[in-house]
Design an enzyme around this catalytic site. Sequence first.
Site, PDB file in Angstrom:
ATOM      1  CB  SER A  59      -0.932   0.038   1.319  1.00  0.00           C
ATOM      2  OG  SER A  59      -0.218  -0.088   2.505  1.00  0.00           O
ATOM      3  CE  LYS A  93      -3.130   0.694   4.975  1.00  0.00           C
ATOM      4  NZ  LYS A  93      -2.947   0.369   3.599  1.00  0.00           N
TER       5      LYS A  93
END
EC number: 3.4.21.53
Length: 811
Positions: free
Chosen positions: A700, A743
Amino acid sequence: MRFAQRPAMPERRSLPVLSLRDTVLFPGIATPITVGRLKTLRAVEAALRVEGEDKRIFAVAQRDAAEEPTASGLFSIGVIARITQVQRFGSGLQLVLYCERRAAAPRYTEVDGVIRAPVIELADLPLRPEEDGALEALSREVRERAVEYGRHRGAPEDVLKQFVGSMYGPAELVNHIAFYLDLPTPEKQALLEILSTEERMRSLALHLYRQIGIVETQEKIRTTVEEELGERQREIYLREQLRAIQKELGEEDDENAAARLEHKLQRANLPAEILQEARRDLARLRRMGRETSPEAQVLMTWLEWVADLPWSQRTDDHVDLDRARAILDEDHYGLGDVKDRVLEFLAVRKLRLEQARSEGERSRAISRGPILLFLGPPGTGKTSIAESIARALGRKYVRVSLGGARDEADIRGHRRTYVGAMPGRILQGIKRIGSKNPVIVLDEVDKLGASYQGDPGAALLEVLDPAQNDGFVDHYLGLPFDLSEVLFICTANFRETIPPPLFDRMEPALFAGYTEQEKHEIARKYLLPRQRKECGLREEQLRVTGTAIGGIISGYTREAGVRQLERTLGALARKAARRIAAGEIERAVVGADDDVKELLGRARMRLERRLQYDQPGVATGMYYTQMGGDIMHVEASVMPGKGDFVLTGQLGDVMKESGRAALSYARAHAAELGVPSDRLQRRDVHIHVPAGAVPKDGPSAGVTMAVALVSALSGRPVRSDIAMTGEITLRGTVLPIGGIKEKVLGAHRAGIFEILLPADNEADLDDLPAEVRSSLEFYLVNTLDEALARCLRLRSIRLEAPEEMPHARAS
């Protein structure tokens, strides 16, 4: 009795008196003494206060064993002893005394709780010439009789001879033997008071003869009794002793134990085939008897287990959805998605039970439900919400911790042939709570191991399979036990470490962690009241404002759950309780960061915060771990060189590949990005992810690395108010990734309110709490040029379409 006085001692100051119970000391003896009574402690302390090395005390025996010694209860003759060692233990003292001289105390006085006495030294009477021969003969006789007496007492003869041979003079010999001889206190005191060495040795010899005679008589009696007891009488005697011991221990004889077991088996309502097997083994037990076979105890323990298991005992389910919702809300704050999933689970069970017409259909309705897996970081309430489910259903609750289990026997048990064999943890928990349909929480299933002793994860496959667990066979029991009515709930921190076949039998419910607002409410409603109660504080004695709670959350904890938060609040409550108990304050009001710092010290956690200004080559990414989400600053630097590419920060293979993909993208589209083509050939590129001691990996970070790299190459600053995540391809496509909720919560906590995400992750935004989602602005991108345009404050970056790859043709 004759006394001889030396002129030196009457000039000595009076000495503290150490009164001894059942102990008479002799000159020349060094011995440890334990002191614990108040008056004796005071006497020792008075002796120790004397300056220099003259720390002496008058040690004298008591006439009786009274707890509080008095002057009239002490003999008048004792010894002057020097204190050579002192060691404290608890409320008492351990001394080592060296007894120097015999002395007499004409009188005793007590001042300030300390008995003192002016002491007069008593020397042995001088020997007359005609006594030398008799004394030598007496010394030899005493040495021989002392060795004989010690041998009767079980001491090694060579040690005894060495001991008596080490005594140089008659006085030393008689003093040491008299001290160690087992005599009543008055007789020892009489020996001490004899000043003539010859008379004292004659008296000691008589005592030795008498003690040897007593010991020999005891040995003769013991030998005669043993000879008179024949084998049969001895067996009868031992059996009578055994019955008496069993009676004292509350044990039963064989027949009573077998009858009791038979009664328990009849009351246990066992299935017919299991009752038949148990009766067969009970008959074997009756035939063999407990004394004749080591297998008897194994059989008895096994029958106890069979009789104690709840073969038919169960609790009735009370599925009330309103009550269940109230219990979940009472025990847990937030976790809306998880609570909804639990209520759906309970609603399905309720409808199935209502439609069941027979006991068989009811049993099948109960056993066909899914196995819930609560998956999330530590401290998010996975285990406790399972306990709330048990409360809502009215079932009993069992927790089985599987963290670190590496033996199949933890699940299936050991076979009866092994010494110390026991059933597995599943049946142990069911027996302990006495119900065949409890809620069993299999905690930490992601931390199961495997070894040469088997794989407990494979053993769980049968336990969690509704098609098989109605006949689960534990190795120890060796009989099928129905687990189909048990409600199994599993918990785990990581999905990746759960064996795939085991995970396939579960339905995961995700615990993503709490927002700061949720943590604030949990601390206020649950954690702080609990810590007040544990520390014995009333509400008005400890008040913590919302500002202080927020400071504790941000400065002293770093977690997705609230476990560390509760520990920190507990430390705060304990420090406040100490000050209140000491009378320093009447109540504690923790209202500002300074108050928190005063009680807890400086903040221990440093959360990553957004950059204060835009700068080239630094982009803000997002990541998550089991502790929750957070942000990271990816740095890229370009310097003169030969076109080398360096990646640092303890990156894993996947992150390194993301960095190389970003560099390849920049090289392929250098013209469109405004990067001179020769710059990449004459420059070295270095990408670094700070916190190099922490291993990092995952796909990511691709977007973040690409943005930082293009920014460093082009010199354009990256926006510091935006955080980004996403995987990239060589064509510039942005691919979806996981952990969006964690996140985004981490970025929100760090003070960033603009988030760039892959467009394919749009559906994940529904998982965010409403208050967080409403405060953020999201940019959903499909390609890397959209991300670069947004992060580098450009209108757009138009890239040429890649050339079409030629198609392969069949020959």
